[in-house]
Design an enzyme around this catalytic site. Structure first.
Site, PDB file in Angstrom:
ATOM      1  N   GLY A  31      53.519  13.784   1.123  1.00 26.15           N
ATOM      2  CA  GLY A  31      54.728  14.498   1.033  1.00 26.15           C
ATOM      3  C   GLY A  31      54.901  15.536   2.084  1.00 26.15           C
ATOM      4  O   GLY A  31      54.011  15.935   2.735  1.00 26.15           O
ATOM      5  N   GLN A  32      55.980  16.335   1.975  1.00 24.43           N
ATOM      6  CA  GLN A  32      56.173  17.109   2.975  1.00 24.43           C
ATOM      7  C   GLN A  32      55.370  18.488   2.927  1.00 24.43           C
ATOM      8  O   GLN A  32      54.742  18.796   3.999  1.00 24.43           O
ATOM      9  CB  GLN A  32      57.625  17.726   3.034  1.00 24.43           C
ATOM     10  CG  GLN A  32      58.058  18.687   3.949  1.00 24.43           C
ATOM     11  CD  GLN A  32      59.437  19.547   3.612  1.00 24.43           C
ATOM     12  OE1 GLN A  32      59.882  19.385   2.607  1.00 24.43           O
ATOM     13  NE2 GLN A  32      60.048  20.171   4.720  1.00 24.43           N
ATOM     14  N   ASP A  48      48.001   9.529  -2.978  1.00 23.52           N
ATOM     15  CA  ASP A  48      49.486   9.117  -2.793  1.00 23.52           C
ATOM     16  C   ASP A  48      49.565   7.872  -3.166  1.00 23.52           C
ATOM     17  O   ASP A  48      48.588   6.954  -3.195  1.00 23.52           O
ATOM     18  CB  ASP A  48      49.831   9.576  -1.542  1.00 23.52           C
ATOM     19  CG  ASP A  48      51.287   9.944  -1.448  1.00 23.52           C
ATOM     20  OD1 ASP A  48      52.189   9.226  -2.249  1.00 23.52           O
ATOM     21  OD2 ASP A  48      51.910  11.208  -1.034  1.00 23.52           O
ATOM     22  N   ILE A  49      50.627   7.215  -3.278  1.00 19.57           N
ATOM     23  CA  ILE A  49      50.805   5.837  -3.613  1.00 19.57           C
ATOM     24  C   ILE A  49      50.652   4.930  -2.155  1.00 19.57           C
ATOM     25  O   ILE A  49      49.934   3.849  -2.399  1.00 19.57           O
ATOM     26  CB  ILE A  49      52.312   5.447  -4.156  1.00 19.57           C
ATOM     27  CG1 ILE A  49      53.332   6.243  -3.420  1.00 19.57           C
ATOM     28  CG2 ILE A  49      52.330   5.541  -5.431  1.00 19.57           C
ATOM     29  CD1 ILE A  49      54.726   5.844  -3.949  1.00 19.57           C
ATOM     30  N   ASP A  86      48.788   6.025  -8.151  1.00 16.45           N
ATOM     31  CA  ASP A  86      50.364   5.967  -8.563  1.00 16.45           C
ATOM     32  C   ASP A  86      50.114   6.919  -9.820  1.00 16.45           C
ATOM     33  O   ASP A  86      49.237   6.807 -10.948  1.00 16.45           O
ATOM     34  CB  ASP A  86      50.576   4.584  -9.334  1.00 16.45           C
ATOM     35  CG  ASP A  86      52.080   4.488  -9.994  1.00 16.45           C
ATOM     36  OD1 ASP A  86      52.581   5.513 -10.508  1.00 16.45           O
ATOM     37  OD2 ASP A  86      52.279   3.168 -10.323  1.00 16.45           O
ATOM     38  N   ILE A  87      51.115   8.032  -9.913  1.00 15.49           N
ATOM     39  CA  ILE A  87      51.008   9.159 -10.628  1.00 15.49           C
ATOM     40  C   ILE A  87      51.081   8.661 -12.140  1.00 15.49           C
ATOM     41  O   ILE A  87      50.763   9.348 -13.325  1.00 15.49           O
ATOM     42  CB  ILE A  87      51.867  10.297 -10.167  1.00 15.49           C
ATOM     43  CG1 ILE A  87      51.308  11.350 -10.770  1.00 15.49           C
ATOM     44  CG2 ILE A  87      53.305   9.929 -10.812  1.00 15.49           C
ATOM     45  CD1 ILE A  87      49.949  11.852 -10.005  1.00 15.49           C
ATOM     46  N   TYR A 124      66.187  15.769 -11.325  1.00 13.81           N
ATOM     47  CA  TYR A 124      65.058  16.478 -10.708  1.00 13.81           C
ATOM     48  C   TYR A 124      65.131  18.031 -11.411  1.00 13.81           C
ATOM     49  O   TYR A 124      63.988  18.355 -11.836  1.00 13.81           O
ATOM     50  CB  TYR A 124      65.539  16.673  -9.211  1.00 13.81           C
ATOM     51  CG  TYR A 124      64.585  17.295  -8.348  1.00 13.81           C
ATOM     52  CD1 TYR A 124      63.208  17.228  -8.207  1.00 13.81           C
ATOM     53  CD2 TYR A 124      64.892  18.495  -7.624  1.00 13.81           C
ATOM     54  CE1 TYR A 124      62.246  17.817  -7.359  1.00 13.81           C
ATOM     55  CE2 TYR A 124      63.999  19.578  -6.889  1.00 13.81           C
ATOM     56  CZ  TYR A 124      62.747  19.271  -6.715  1.00 13.81           C
ATOM     57  OH  TYR A 124      62.119  19.769  -5.780  1.00 13.81           O
ATOM     58  N   LYS A 167      62.037  19.327 -13.525  1.00 12.25           N
ATOM     59  CA  LYS A 167      61.191  20.565 -13.046  1.00 12.25           C
ATOM     60  C   LYS A 167      61.288  21.948 -14.197  1.00 12.25           C
ATOM     61  O   LYS A 167      60.204  22.198 -14.481  1.00 12.25           O
ATOM     62  CB  LYS A 167      61.536  20.863 -11.766  1.00 12.25           C
ATOM     63  CG  LYS A 167      61.180  19.903 -10.777  1.00 12.25           C
ATOM     64  CD  LYS A 167      59.787  20.237 -10.496  1.00 12.25           C
ATOM     65  CE  LYS A 167      59.447  19.175  -9.225  1.00 12.25           C
ATOM     66  NZ  LYS A 167      57.781  19.338  -8.883  1.00 12.25           N
TER      67      LYS A 167
HETATM   68  C1  AKB Z   1      65.193  19.466  -2.685  1.00 11.68           C
HETATM   69  O1  AKB Z   1      66.114  19.611  -1.857  1.00 11.68           O
HETATM   70  O2  AKB Z   1      65.365  18.643  -3.519  1.00 11.68           O
HETATM   71  C2  AKB Z   1      63.927  20.353  -2.394  1.00 11.68           C
HETATM   72  C3  AKB Z   1      64.013  21.361  -3.364  1.00 11.68           C
HETATM   73  C4  AKB Z   1      64.663  22.512  -3.282  1.00 11.68           C
HETATM   74  O3  AKB Z   1      63.463  21.502  -4.401  1.00 11.68           O
HETATM   75  N1  AKB Z   1      63.939  20.730  -1.054  1.00 11.68           N
END
Ligand code: AKB
Length: 312
Positions: free
Chosen positions: A9-10, A32-33, A47-48, A137, A141
């Site tokens: 990932g980034q 990673d996958i 795979d997580i 998301y 989190k």
């Molecule tokens: C996103 O834009 O989803 C991420 C973040 C801020 O967690 N870069």
């Protein structure tokens, strides 16, 4: 040995390299996958959601520290909320559980400014504040943060976390986030001299240059245990800007650069987040300091990408 999930990932791409530089290539297992082309060094496909495979890997490689980066980001997460919840929440919870059960010493968990929502104070958002995120998301989190705190308090698992702002990097591309424009814009400025932004001109968001994000991560993980007072996740800040302000900064170097605006569904997500972050707890507890601001980040991004694209 160190395990990195989401290593393609980034952040994972750059963090894996930084960890290998610090601890030795053979001391960092990237997972990673998919295996990226040209990857050198220890790598396993993972795979997580495959808990059995993670358990085997942790045992086989004698893993003592995990950087758990695998996740679906804010904008992509909205296309499939159930899948996002499963990967982001259940995937992370199983990492915490097997870290505890298998005696892993330290876990890094990346949280995000996406834990904040429309009811959070928008300016200089405090560490302890209203957390009512509106994306799946953000919800996953925010819940993860509480699980991190629970595993520390209940089992003594040394889990540490920061709430990353949008991360700007030349080495790797973001994928599926709301802050992605702040990376895309640099590539398009150099390649085509113009960029159509998916956020409105005056949408202010907290951002950070990758070098600072990596250093924050390594410094947090290296800090003595007693300095880590927050086990949910630390607010972390460097700069805040709008697409219009970033475009103005780019124009100082590429005077003909043009920006257009075609806001899409990501505008609503961006508007639900806060504009700037108060990170004094991180500065006080483990001496966090950022280096890059809008001006220096822009200079560095253009310099590095010009090299990449062979501009002179
Ligand atoms: C996103 O834009 O989803 C991420 C973040 C801020 O967690 N870069």
């Amino acid at each position: 040995m160190i395990l990195v999930t989401g290593a393609n990932g980034q952040i994972g791409t750059v963090l894996t390299e930084a960890l290998r530089e610090a601890f030795g290539e053979d001391q960092v297992l990237a997972t990673d996958i998919k295996k990226p082309d040209g990857h050198t060094g220890p790598f396993e496909m993972l795979d997580i959601l495959n808990t059995q495979r993670i358990t085997e890997i942790v045992g086989d490689y004698n893993i003592t520290t995990i950087y758990h980066l695998a996740a679906i980001l804010s904008a992509n997460g909205e296309w499939n909320p159930q899948k996002t919840w499963n990967i982001n929440l259940n995937g992370s919870l199983s990492i915490l559980e097997l870290a505890r059960a298998q005696g892993v010493r330290k876990v890094f968990f990346p949280s995000t400014i996406a834990v904040f929502g429309p009811t959070t104070p928008r300016i200089s958002t405090p560490q302890h504040t209203v957390i009512e995120p509106s994306t799946v998301y953000g919800i996953s989190k925010a819940t993860n943060e509480l699980w991190c705190n629970y595993y520390f308090n209940r089992y003594g698992l040394d889990v540490r976390s920061v709430r990353y702002p949008g991360i700007i990097s030349y080495q790797s591309m973001p994928g599926g986030g709301t802050t992605d424009y702040a990376v895309d814009i640099f590539h398009q400025a150099l390649l085509t001299g113009q960029y159509t932004c998916f956020l409105k001109a005056h949408t202010r968001l907290p951002m950070m240059y990758m070098d600072d994000a990596i250093r924050a991560t390594l410094e947090l993980m290296a800090a003595p245990q007693e300095k880590i007072k927050i086990r949910t996740s630390y607010n972390l800040a460097a700069m805040s800007f709008t697409p219009a302000e970033l475009a103005e900064e780019i124009k100082k170097h590429i005077p003909d650069f043009k920006i257009m605006y075609e806001p899409d569904h990501r505008q609503e997500i961006a508007e639900s987040w806060t504009e700037s972050i108060d990170d004094h707890e991180a500065r006080k507890d483990w001496d966090w300091k950022h280096d890059f601001n809008l001006e220096t980040m822009t200079i560095e991004m253009l310099k590095q990408l010009k090299l990449k694209y062979n501009h002179v």
